[in-house]
Design a protein around this motif. Sequence first.
Motif, PDB file in Angstrom:
ATOM      1  N   ARG A 211       4.104  -4.421   4.125  1.00  0.00           N
ATOM      2  CA  ARG A 211       4.469  -5.784   3.727  1.00  0.00           C
ATOM      3  C   ARG A 211       3.225  -6.609   3.411  1.00  0.00           C
ATOM      4  O   ARG A 211       3.220  -7.391   2.448  1.00  0.00           O
ATOM      5  CB  ARG A 211       5.281  -6.439   4.847  1.00  0.00           C
ATOM      6  N   ALA A 212       2.161  -6.419   4.184  1.00  0.00           N
ATOM      7  CA  ALA A 212       0.919  -7.158   3.937  1.00  0.00           C
ATOM      8  C   ALA A 212       0.311  -6.775   2.591  1.00  0.00           C
ATOM      9  O   ALA A 212      -0.167  -7.641   1.841  1.00  0.00           O
ATOM     10  CB  ALA A 212      -0.073  -6.899   5.060  1.00  0.00           C
ATOM     11  N   GLN A 213       0.326  -5.484   2.257  1.00  0.00           N
ATOM     12  CA  GLN A 213      -0.200  -5.049   0.962  1.00  0.00           C
ATOM     13  C   GLN A 213       0.603  -5.655  -0.183  1.00  0.00           C
ATOM     14  O   GLN A 213       0.038  -6.075  -1.199  1.00  0.00           O
ATOM     15  CB  GLN A 213      -0.167  -3.525   0.875  1.00  0.00           C
ATOM     16  N   GLU A 214       1.925  -5.678  -0.020  1.00  0.00           N
ATOM     17  CA  GLU A 214       2.762  -6.267  -1.066  1.00  0.00           C
ATOM     18  C   GLU A 214       2.478  -7.755  -1.223  1.00  0.00           C
ATOM     19  O   GLU A 214       2.475  -8.293  -2.338  1.00  0.00           O
ATOM     20  CB  GLU A 214       4.233  -6.032  -0.721  1.00  0.00           C
ATOM     21  N   ALA A 215       2.194  -8.433  -0.108  1.00  0.00           N
ATOM     22  CA  ALA A 215       1.957  -9.876  -0.141  1.00  0.00           C
ATOM     23  C   ALA A 215       0.667 -10.238  -0.871  1.00  0.00           C
ATOM     24  O   ALA A 215       0.570 -11.320  -1.461  1.00  0.00           O
ATOM     25  CB  ALA A 215       1.927 -10.432   1.283  1.00  0.00           C
ATOM     26  N   PRO A 222      -1.007  -4.096 -11.240  1.00  0.00           N
ATOM     27  CA  PRO A 222      -0.024  -3.586 -10.278  1.00  0.00           C
ATOM     28  C   PRO A 222      -0.227  -2.106  -9.972  1.00  0.00           C
ATOM     29  O   PRO A 222      -0.765  -1.350 -10.779  1.00  0.00           O
ATOM     30  CB  PRO A 222       1.312  -3.826 -10.980  1.00  0.00           C
ATOM     31  N   MET A 223       0.207  -1.725  -8.780  1.00  0.00           N
ATOM     32  CA  MET A 223       0.153  -0.329  -8.371  1.00  0.00           C
ATOM     33  C   MET A 223       1.572   0.148  -8.110  1.00  0.00           C
ATOM     34  O   MET A 223       2.303  -0.442  -7.309  1.00  0.00           O
ATOM     35  CB  MET A 223      -0.704  -0.172  -7.115  1.00  0.00           C
ATOM     36  N   ASP A 224       1.965   1.211  -8.803  1.00  0.00           N
ATOM     37  CA  ASP A 224       3.299   1.770  -8.627  1.00  0.00           C
ATOM     38  C   ASP A 224       3.244   2.801  -7.502  1.00  0.00           C
ATOM     39  O   ASP A 224       2.588   3.838  -7.621  1.00  0.00           O
ATOM     40  CB  ASP A 224       3.778   2.431  -9.925  1.00  0.00           C
ATOM     41  N   ILE A 225       3.953   2.509  -6.399  1.00  0.00           N
ATOM     42  CA  ILE A 225       3.921   3.370  -5.224  1.00  0.00           C
ATOM     43  C   ILE A 225       5.182   4.220  -5.181  1.00  0.00           C
ATOM     44  O   ILE A 225       6.297   3.715  -5.307  1.00  0.00           O
ATOM     45  CB  ILE A 225       3.833   2.537  -3.926  1.00  0.00           C
ATOM     46  N   ASN A 226       5.011   5.518  -4.998  1.00  0.00           N
ATOM     47  CA  ASN A 226       6.131   6.424  -4.773  1.00  0.00           C
ATOM     48  C   ASN A 226       6.454   6.398  -3.282  1.00  0.00           C
ATOM     49  O   ASN A 226       5.690   6.922  -2.465  1.00  0.00           O
ATOM     50  CB  ASN A 226       5.758   7.839  -5.229  1.00  0.00           C
ATOM     51  N   THR A 281      -2.149 -10.344   6.754  1.00  0.00           N
ATOM     52  CA  THR A 281      -2.577 -10.123   5.368  1.00  0.00           C
ATOM     53  C   THR A 281      -4.088 -10.224   5.204  1.00  0.00           C
ATOM     54  O   THR A 281      -4.586 -10.109   4.087  1.00  0.00           O
ATOM     55  CB  THR A 281      -1.905 -11.139   4.420  1.00  0.00           C
ATOM     56  N   SER A 282      -4.808 -10.437   6.305  1.00  0.00           N
ATOM     57  CA  SER A 282      -6.259 -10.585   6.189  1.00  0.00           C
ATOM     58  C   SER A 282      -6.996  -9.889   7.325  1.00  0.00           C
ATOM     59  O   SER A 282      -8.073 -10.317   7.734  1.00  0.00           O
ATOM     60  CB  SER A 282      -6.637 -12.077   6.169  1.00  0.00           C
ATOM     61  N   PHE A 316      -9.775  -1.741  -0.226  1.00  0.00           N
ATOM     62  CA  PHE A 316      -9.624  -1.867  -1.670  1.00  0.00           C
ATOM     63  C   PHE A 316      -8.209  -2.264  -2.087  1.00  0.00           C
ATOM     64  O   PHE A 316      -7.926  -2.382  -3.277  1.00  0.00           O
ATOM     65  CB  PHE A 316     -10.042  -0.571  -2.358  1.00  0.00           C
ATOM     66  N   LEU A 317      -7.326  -2.489  -1.109  1.00  0.00           N
ATOM     67  CA  LEU A 317      -5.984  -3.009  -1.384  1.00  0.00           C
ATOM     68  C   LEU A 317      -5.813  -4.412  -0.821  1.00  0.00           C
ATOM     69  O   LEU A 317      -4.698  -4.918  -0.720  1.00  0.00           O
ATOM     70  CB  LEU A 317      -4.920  -2.074  -0.791  1.00  0.00           C
ATOM     71  N   SER A 318      -6.919  -5.059  -0.460  1.00  0.00           N
ATOM     72  CA  SER A 318      -6.881  -6.396   0.131  1.00  0.00           C
ATOM     73  C   SER A 318      -6.619  -7.451  -0.933  1.00  0.00           C
ATOM     74  O   SER A 318      -6.582  -7.168  -2.135  1.00  0.00           O
ATOM     75  CB  SER A 318      -8.222  -6.678   0.812  1.00  0.00           C
ATOM     76  N   ARG A 319      -6.452  -8.705  -0.472  1.00  0.00           N
ATOM     77  CA  ARG A 319      -6.286  -9.801  -1.412  1.00  0.00           C
ATOM     78  C   ARG A 319      -7.550  -9.942  -2.264  1.00  0.00           C
ATOM     79  O   ARG A 319      -8.596  -9.385  -1.934  1.00  0.00           O
ATOM     80  CB  ARG A 319      -5.944 -11.100  -0.702  1.00  0.00           C
ATOM     81  N   HIS A 320      -7.465 -10.691  -3.349  1.00  0.00           N
ATOM     82  CA  HIS A 320      -8.486 -10.675  -4.402  1.00  0.00           C
ATOM     83  C   HIS A 320      -9.904 -10.902  -3.879  1.00  0.00           C
ATOM     84  O   HIS A 320     -10.825 -10.129  -4.190  1.00  0.00           O
ATOM     85  CB  HIS A 320      -8.153 -11.723  -5.466  1.00  0.00           C
ATOM     86  N   ASP A 321     -10.125 -11.936  -3.086  1.00  0.00           N
ATOM     87  CA  ASP A 321     -11.483 -12.266  -2.652  1.00  0.00           C
ATOM     88  C   ASP A 321     -12.075 -11.155  -1.785  1.00  0.00           C
ATOM     89  O   ASP A 321     -13.238 -10.763  -1.971  1.00  0.00           O
ATOM     90  CB  ASP A 321     -11.496 -13.588  -1.885  1.00  0.00           C
TER      91      ASP A 321
END
Length: 349
Positions: A211-215, A222-226, A281-282, A316-321
């Motif tokens: 959920r945090a990664q999606e947020a 975008p990353m398409d996850i299987n 998320t951080s 490398f999947l964190s929020r932008h900053d």
Amino acid sequence: MNDPAGWIPDVLGDGFQQRTLALGEDDEGEVVATIVRHMPDANPLTRAAWLVGERHSLADVDVLYVHGWSDYFFQRRLARFWVDRGARFYALDLRKYGRSLRPGQTPGYVSELGVYDHDIASALEAMGRGAGGTGSSRRLVLMGHSTGGLTLSLWADRHPDVASALILNSPWLEFQLSGVTRAALAPIVELRARMRPLNTAPQVDLGFYTRAQEAVADPDDPMDINVEWRPPQTMAVHAGWLNAVLAGHARVASGLAISAPVCVLLSARTAIPSRWSDELTSADTVLVVDDIARAALKLGSSVTVERIAGALHDVFLSRHDARSMAYARLDRWVAGYLEARHPSHRQPS
């Protein structure tokens, strides 16, 4: 037209190819690993630079990436980071993970992490380096996330002077409840692994990491996850597998002797995912990052630890900053340890 080497288009789309690596059979049937590649000539900017005679500083580098637990390779952005610098990028879906999972198999299960030596040897051979990794004049950079970081650390220790560098993204180097707890728990887990190796532990993942990664996901990239390969909650943890991981932690705690320089990227802090909050998320909600930072110093004689404020477990999947900072720190380390050692940068004696 079929590629005689067995490379076919990958699910990641343009510029990515995959190849199935046969590893024999076990009691669950056919065992394979899958190697994915992204090459400089697949990137228009890199290809154009070569055409005008510009040589990239990592043009003699092969990168081999290994994913973590309950995971597979899907990070196009990470592949582009390396290819933009001229390197050849490869990623390995280990046996019974992701592209390599076959019907009827226990996802992710092994009873000893050394089993992956076969997967890695097959990948190195497919990369044109020979099974031992030394059959090429090109430099080898190993990059692992979480359990993949533990696996590659142990491999690099057993195979000295093969890799030119080891880069670890939140490597699982120590048990979450401390080394003392691990030492007390290990005999119990070992007994269960001998008696009933496929016994499962209770599911403790509430899905908050996903959920945090999606947020914090980047809508512009975008990353398409299987979800069959990377479920929202982790795959079942079996006694035999956990015993293998704890044995790996014990080896790290006793001290490794990795000859290559090591870069460890970690979140600045840990958050306990007992209930959902924006705090998740951080921060790293999987590992105790302070314990990992201490354990990392036992990997070898040259270890750099980079702490990233606001980063998730996969930095490398964190929020932008935080993600931008993680790539900037990686770029700085690469410039110091790899670009400075490129043959074209060496001064005559």
